[in-house]
Design an enzyme around this catalytic site. Structure first.
Site, PDB file in Angstrom:
ATOM      1  N   CYS A   4       0.783  -1.093  -0.233  1.00 34.64           N
ATOM      2  CA  CYS A   4      -0.010   0.114   0.022  1.00 34.64           C
ATOM      3  C   CYS A   4       0.811   1.224   0.163  1.00 34.64           C
ATOM      4  CB  CYS A   4      -0.902   0.011   1.007  1.00 34.64           C
ATOM      5  SG  CYS A   4      -1.983   1.623   1.498  1.00 34.64           S
ATOM      6  N   HIS A  98      -6.534   2.761   0.399  1.00 31.24           N
ATOM      7  CA  HIS A  98      -6.328   3.018   1.522  1.00 31.24           C
ATOM      8  C   HIS A  98      -7.530   4.302   1.900  1.00 31.24           C
ATOM      9  CE1 HIS A  98      -3.477   3.418   5.095  1.00 31.24           C
ATOM     10  NE2 HIS A  98      -4.329   4.352   5.514  1.00 31.24           N
ATOM     11  N   HIS A 100      -8.877   7.598   2.430  1.00 33.10           N
ATOM     12  CA  HIS A 100      -7.981   8.738   2.443  1.00 33.10           C
ATOM     13  C   HIS A 100      -9.241   9.886   2.172  1.00 33.10           C
ATOM     14  CE1 HIS A 100      -7.638   7.374  -1.598  1.00 33.10           C
ATOM     15  NE2 HIS A 100      -7.458   8.760  -1.925  1.00 33.10           N
TER      16      HIS A 100
END
Length: 166
Positions: A4, A98, A100
């Protein structure tokens, strides 16, 4: 997660321009800004997207929102306003899996995001012959040649001919 991008930024393996950091949250400038001020804020814990938030993550999400307030105050855009955008999944435009938050601020932050969405093909009116005027005059505008350059947009032929649209 091992591969990631944002996890690597949290670990310090990839450099970033940090704006804010605490024990659970990291914020840094976007390398491809869509507005004058474009900051990404992420949890340090890997969560793929909004769909993967668990009940135990509620304090973390609350901390992200508090951090957004602190960033707005520290960076000086709290009074003039800002946008917070969260994309969830590939079809919504999430490029890094991820969780955000995008913080967009500065002059005409909404317009920069609006134009970028049109260029990327995410927004429905790109295939239509009319669209809402981006200068918020409240009228419809003729789109015309979107392929004629970066800013050939509808404001050149707003039907009202008033304000910046005329």
């Amino acid at each position: 997660m091992e591969d990631c991008l944002f996890c690597k930024i949290v670990k310090g393996e990839i450099p970033s321009t940090k704006v804010y950091e605490d024990e659970s949250v990291l914020a840094f400038k976007d390398i491809n800004p869509a507005a004058t001020i474009h900051i990404l804020i992420i949890p340090k814990k890997h969560i793929s997207c909004m769909n993967d938030i668990k009940n135990e993550d509620k304090d973390l999400i609350f901390n992200i929102h508090l951090a957004i307030q602190k960033i707005a105050e520290e960076q000086g855009f709290k009074e003039n306003g800002y946008r917070i955008i969260v994309n969830c999944g590939k079809d919504a435009g999430q490029e890094v899996m991820h969780l955000h938050y995008h913080i967009l601020a500065g002059e005409k932050a909404w317009l920069c995001c609006w134009m970028q969405a049109r260029w990327r093909g995410f927004w429905w009116p790109i295939r239509e012959r009319t669209s809402w005027c981006p200068f918020m005059c409240g009228r419809r505008a003729s789109i015309g040649g979107w392929d004629a350059g970066p800013f050939p947009g509808p404001w050149k032929r707003c039907w009202t001919k008033r304000g910046p649209c005329g």
